[in-house]
Structures are given as structure tokens and as C-alpha cells.
Design an enzyme around this catalytic site. Structure first.
Site, PDB file in Angstrom:
ATOM      1  CB  ILE A  14      -0.943   0.009   1.232  1.00 28.91           C
ATOM      2  CG1 ILE A  14      -1.973  -1.129   1.127  1.00 28.91           C
ATOM      3  CG2 ILE A  14      -1.659   1.355   1.365  1.00 28.91           C
ATOM      4  CD1 ILE A  14      -2.861  -1.279   2.363  1.00 28.91           C
ATOM      5  CB  ILE A  85       5.373  -5.873  10.676  1.00 26.92           C
ATOM      6  CG1 ILE A  85       5.394  -5.478  12.175  1.00 26.92           C
ATOM      7  CG2 ILE A  85       6.485  -5.168   9.916  1.00 26.92           C
ATOM      8  CD1 ILE A  85       6.608  -5.998  12.929  1.00 26.92           C
ATOM      9  CG  ASP A  88      -1.403 -12.400  11.885  1.00 23.57           C
ATOM     10  OD1 ASP A  88      -1.182 -11.253  12.313  1.00 23.57           O
ATOM     11  OD2 ASP A  88      -2.055 -12.620  10.840  1.00 23.57           O
ATOM     12  CD  GLN A 144      -4.222  -9.358  12.144  1.00 24.72           C
ATOM     13  OE1 GLN A 144      -5.287  -8.801  11.909  1.00 24.72           O
ATOM     14  NE2 GLN A 144      -3.146  -9.135  11.424  1.00 24.72           N
ATOM     15  CE1 TYR A 147      -1.205  -5.063  10.838  1.00 23.29           C
ATOM     16  CE2 TYR A 147      -3.588  -5.132  11.010  1.00 23.29           C
ATOM     17  CZ  TYR A 147      -2.444  -4.793  10.305  1.00 23.29           C
ATOM     18  OH  TYR A 147      -2.563  -4.202   9.065  1.00 23.29           O
ATOM     19  CE1 TYR A 179      -9.294  -8.720   6.753  1.00 24.77           C
ATOM     20  CE2 TYR A 179      -7.484 -10.144   6.094  1.00 24.77           C
ATOM     21  CZ  TYR A 179      -8.336  -9.665   7.073  1.00 24.77           C
ATOM     22  OH  TYR A 179      -8.223 -10.131   8.346  1.00 24.77           O
TER      23      TYR A 179
END
Ligand code: CAA
Length: 240
Positions: A14, A85, A88, A144, A147, A179
Site C-alpha cells: 500500500i 507488520i 499473527d 491479531q 495488530y 483486506y
């Protein structure tokens, strides 16, 4: 007047699409990266955008890196906090390292980079800070906790800094992508990813360019009334 934009993690995924879109919109762009020298070199050769290598989770490295960028391109008008980053794993198996690495890169980086550009933006009475959160910071995602926590924290950070900065002509916003078709998402086990895509009303992954277009808008003068907001771009997967 040509504005200067810094995109963290700006040479891949991205971030690369954001760097390229800002470059096409006539910004002077600095793309930072940390690990992948080969990808960064290819990115610079292809786009002509300068890449700067430093760890955005390390305050002193950011200080040195930003000083180099400002001496070469000029004062930073637009900061895009994109670097991120995944590490997971379910919490009952997660190591302290998996937790800290994600907080370091995905969240401490947002403090470090924003802290280092905010004083200049306040003095010049203009700035745009856009941070890339995630659908998984809004909705949560099994596997996650690290995250999701970092990405949710970005939304709170954005609201607080927007309130501090509005009177100085600085807007602060977040984007929560769903996603998107990148290496990070392709690393999700294929059966898991297929189940996720099945639940997206648009029935496909997003494209990096679809996030980049939102960043270009938020960086522009036309977006001057948008601040403290989180813009959801996720194919309808989670309607925040
Ligand atoms: N909710 C609840 N339980 C779940 C679950 C879910 N979503 N997914 C799996 N489980 C269960 C499984 O059924 C299994 O249960 P049993 O042991 O009772 O059968 C158990 O949890 C363990 O599942 P796994 O075999 O998958 O465990 P694992 O340790 O091998 O892998 C994992 C765990 C690494 C987290 C793996 O499930 C995974 O990678 N999941 C995807 C996580 C994800 O979506 N990451 C997003 C990355 S992309 C990104 O982050 C970009 C962005 O911003 C969107």
C-alpha cells in the site's frame, strides 16, 4: 508551491501505491523503508522516488532520517504513517517479542514520526497527517491481538492530535483499509483468506491504488474540513 510528503513503509505494498500517487499529484516524495533493500532499489529505479532506510520504531533513527529528508527535499508538509507488520498468533501462543515488534513498528512509529514533524507544521500553520489503521483495528481479528491493538490505538491518537492541531491548519486523519491485495494479506493461509473474501460484499480484495486515492484526497487543500476522522475503505466488509 510543491509540497513535501513522507510515506513510511513507502516502497512496497500500500505504501508504494501511496508514494506513487502523491508523486503523480506533484508532491516531492520521500519513501522510507527498513528491511528490503532490493525492493527499495527497484522501487526507486522504477519511480524515481527517493527511498530512505531507517527504523520508524526508533525515535533517534527517525530524527536522523527526517533531518536527511528535510535537508534534501525541504520541510515536511504531509506525513503518511503507513509502515506496518504482522506477527499473527492466538494470544495463548503469542510471545512477548511478537507483541513488542508489532507495537514498535505499527504504533511507536506513529508517535515518533508525528512528534518530529508536528512542531514544524505548527510553525508553518499547515500540515497533513494521515495514518493507516485497519479494519482489524475497528472490528478485531482472531490471531491479531497485537495488530488490532496497534491499529485501534492509531484511531485514538488521530482524534487526540486532530483536536490539538486544528487551530494551526493541520488536519489529522486515519484510513482503515480492509483486506488489500498485498504481500501481507497474501501471507494469510489460503483457506482463511478465501473465507474472508467470501464475507466481503464486493467479493474481492481491495487494490493498493484504492487506498492511495484516499490519501491523495486527504492530503489536498479540498480536504481541509476533514479532521479527526477514520475513513473506511473495505469493500463493505465492516460498516463502521
Ligand atoms: N475465530 C475463532 N476461532 C478461530 C478463528 C477465528 N477467526 N480462526 C481459527 N480459529 C480456531 C480454529 O478453528 C482452531 O480451533 P481448533 O483448535 O478448536 O480446531 C484454532 O482457532 C486454531 O486455528 P489455526 O489452526 O488457524 O491456528 P494456528 O495457530 O495454526 O494459526 C493464525 C493461527 C496464525 C492466527 C491463523 O489462523 C491465521 O493466520 N489467521 C489469519 C489472521 C488474519 O486474518 N490476519 C490478517 C493478516 S492481513 C492484515 O493484517 C492486513 C489488514 O490490515 C487487513
Amino acid at each position: 508551491m510543491v509540497r513535501v510528503a513522507v510515506v513510511t513503509g513507502g516502497t512496497r505494498g500500500i505504501g508504494a501505491a501511496i508514494s506513487e500517487a502523491l508523486h503523480k499529484a506533484d508532491y516531492k516524495v520521500a519513501a522510507t523503508y527498513h528491511g528490503n533493500d532490493v525492493a527499495a532499489q527497484k522501487f526507486t529505479e522504477k519511480t524515481g522516488i527517493a527511498a530512505y532506510k531507517f527504523d520508524v520504531g526508533d525515535f533517534n533513527a527517525c530524527k536522523t532520517g527526517l533531518a536527511k529528508i528535510e535537508s534534501e527535499l525541504g520541510a515536511v508538509d504531509v506525513l503518511v504513517n503507513n509502515a506496518g507488520i504482522t506477527r499473527d498468533g492466538f494470544l495463548h501462543k503469542m510471545t512477548p517479542e511478537q507483541w513488542s515488534e508489532v507495537i514498535h513498528t505499527n504504533l511507536n512509529s506513529v508517535f515518533n514520526m508525528s512528534r518530529l514533524v508536528i512542531e514544524g507544521m505548527r510553525e508553518r500553520c499547515f500540515g497533513r497527517i494521515v495514518s493507516i489503521s485497519s479494519i482489524n483495528g475497528q472490528a478485531g481479528q482472531a490471531g491479531q491481538t497485537n495488530y488490532s491493538a496497534a491499529k485501534a490505538a492509531i484511531i485514538g491518537f488521530t482524534k487526540a492530535l486532530a483536536q490539538e492541531s486544528a487551530s494551526k491548519g493541520i488536519t489529522v486523519n486515519a484510513i482503515a483499509p480492509g483486506y488489500i491485495d498485498t504481500d501481507m494479506v497474501r501471507a494469510v493461509p489460503p483457506e482463511t483468506l478465501a473465507k474472508i473474501v467470501g464475507k466481503i460484499p464486493l467479493k474481492r480484495l481491495g487494490k493498493p491504488e484504492e487506498i492511495a486515492a484516499m490519501v491523495v484526497f486527504l492530503a489536498s487543500n479540498q480536504a481541509g474540513f476533514a479532521t479527526g476522522a477514520t475513513f473506511t475503505v473495505n469493500g463493505g466488509q465492516y460498516m463502521a
